[in-house]
Design a protein around this motif. Structure first.
Motif, PDB file in Angstrom:
ATOM      1  N   TYR A 252       2.692  -7.249  -3.875  1.00  0.00           N
ATOM      2  CA  TYR A 252       1.797  -6.156  -4.251  1.00  0.00           C
ATOM      3  C   TYR A 252       1.343  -6.298  -5.699  1.00  0.00           C
ATOM      4  O   TYR A 252       0.163  -6.110  -6.025  1.00  0.00           O
ATOM      5  N   ASN A 255      -1.283  -8.885  -6.253  1.00  0.00           N
ATOM      6  CA  ASN A 255      -2.598  -8.466  -5.767  1.00  0.00           C
ATOM      7  C   ASN A 255      -3.211  -7.296  -6.523  1.00  0.00           C
ATOM      8  O   ASN A 255      -4.419  -7.074  -6.412  1.00  0.00           O
ATOM      9  N   THR A 256      -2.404  -6.541  -7.281  1.00  0.00           N
ATOM     10  CA  THR A 256      -2.939  -5.314  -7.876  1.00  0.00           C
ATOM     11  C   THR A 256      -2.685  -5.147  -9.370  1.00  0.00           C
ATOM     12  O   THR A 256      -3.342  -4.309 -10.005  1.00  0.00           O
TER      13      THR A 256
END
Length: 383
Positions: A252, A255-256
């Motif tokens: 996560y 990706n963020t």
């Protein structure tokens, strides 16, 4: 002129003993250091295990530069993620007992990346009031509700957790508090997180390499709710930071997390150096043993003084003083005696202090002399 206000602010800082300036170091980190043309015993550095100038780590960095070059070329997600970075992340995750890890260029960047990615509007952060500035900045930038509890006050933390209706709940703490030297009760905090469905983000910048046989403050804590961060420029003697957590959390963040996505990767040569550093941390337990001996020696030397030495069993030994002028006077007196000790003043801390940092690189005589010289100064300066 628009600079008038800036100059006035600096003048006010000088008048209140809060002005800061850099000193120039003319050689590598070590127990003895050349600074501003003087040779001083170094009690400022976070090089707790004496690894910052270790020949094996230096050789690994040199070999890494020969293999990978100096620059990484791009962000990790473009073309900057090398086999060295991957090996380092795998090794660090295993070393601290987590299934996955992500490396970043600095601890400050790691904290900004993780906190702002994991929570936002509609979420809540529960943070210790003595957390590091980088954690506070991350919490404020996240746009989550930012709720602070008194230092290590688990009862207040539980009350806050029990009354929140936030979608996501993130407890944020320093594992070792950088200016007080004490530790967060991580096991108890994890139990609260399990009871109230929260995550725990622990910044172990000052515990990794030193506590838990080098594996850090969270050793023995096996919880998927724990998101663990440690820096590599303190006890590890290199540079950078890593976050270790469940694979879904790391994926996560990849990706963020904007501070991870939108910055050039750290040089691969540093990853090669970290791999050797972790081996030394794991293998050379004598460094931690020597460090503990130094802590005991210093504390014993100050027992008969009027010093307010905070209760710390870590290499960070803070000594509270009456005001910033006293802190600076003590630091100057120690420098005259051949020691470099940092005077830490507001707004970094609410109460001025000397922040004495011990290292395995110090000899017993270094620490004994510091204790004797500081005791003499305290009996003259502290009422």
């Amino acid at each position: 002129m628009p600079f008038t206000a800036l100059a006035a602010d600096l003048d006010a800082r000088r008048a209140t003993h809060l002005y800061r300036q850099r000193r120039i170091v003319q050689g590598p980190q070590g127990a003895q250091i050349d600074v501003d043309g003087r040779r001083l015993a170094n009690f400022c550095s976070n090089d707790y295990l004496g690894l910052a100038n270790h020949p094996d780590i230096v050789a690994a960095a040199q070999a890494g530069a020969a293999r990978w070059g100096v620059g990484s070329g791009a962000s990790h997600l473009v073309c900057g993620h090398t086999a060295a970075h991957e090996a380092m992340e795998t090794r660090l995750a295993a070393f601290v007992g987590k299934p996955a890890a992500l490396s970043l260029a600095t601890g400050y960047m790691a904290n900004l990346a993780a906190v702002t990615a994991l929570v936002g509007r509609g979420d809540a952060i529960f943070a210790d009031k003595l957390n590091h500035a980088s954690l506070n900045d991350a919490c404020q930038l996240s746009n989550a509700a930012f709720k602070r509890f008194a230092h290590n006050d688990l009862e207040q933390l539980e009350r806050l957790l029990a009354t929140t209706d936030a979608r996501r709940r993130l407890i944020v703490v320093d594992a070792v508090f950088s200016m007080d030297g004490d530790c967060a009760p991580l096991a108890e905090i994890i139990r609260l997180a399990e009871r109230y469905d929260a995550w725990v983000y622990a910044d172990d910048a000052h515990g990794f390499g030193v506590l838990g046989e080098g594996r850090g403050s969270a050793v023995g804590i096996d919880s998927p709710r724990l998101i663990y961060m440690a820096t590599l420029g303190k006890a590890a003697g290199v540079a950078g930071a890593f976050i270790a957590a469940e694979p879904v959390v790391i994926d996560y963040l990849v990706n963020t997390a904007r501070p991870y996505i939108y910055t050039t990767a750290a040089p691969a040569l540093l990853a090669e150096a970290v791999l050797v550093s972790v081996d030394l941390i794991e293998r050379e337990g004598w460094r931690r043993e020597r460090l503990n001996e130094h802590i005991a020696t210093l504390r014993a030397a100050l027992v008969s003084t009027p010093a307010q030495l905070l209760p710390s069993h870590t290499p960070i030994q803070p000594l509270l003083v009456a005001d910033s002028a006293v802190a600076l006077a003590l630091a100057d007196g120690l420098r005259d005696a051949g020691h470099w000790v940092a005077a830490i003043r507001p707004p970094t801390v609410p109460t001025p202090r000397l922040r004495i940092c011990l290292s395995a690189a110090h000899m017993a005589a270094d620490v004994a002399k510091l204790g004797a010289d500081l005791a003499g100064l305290l009996n003259g300066h502290v009422k």
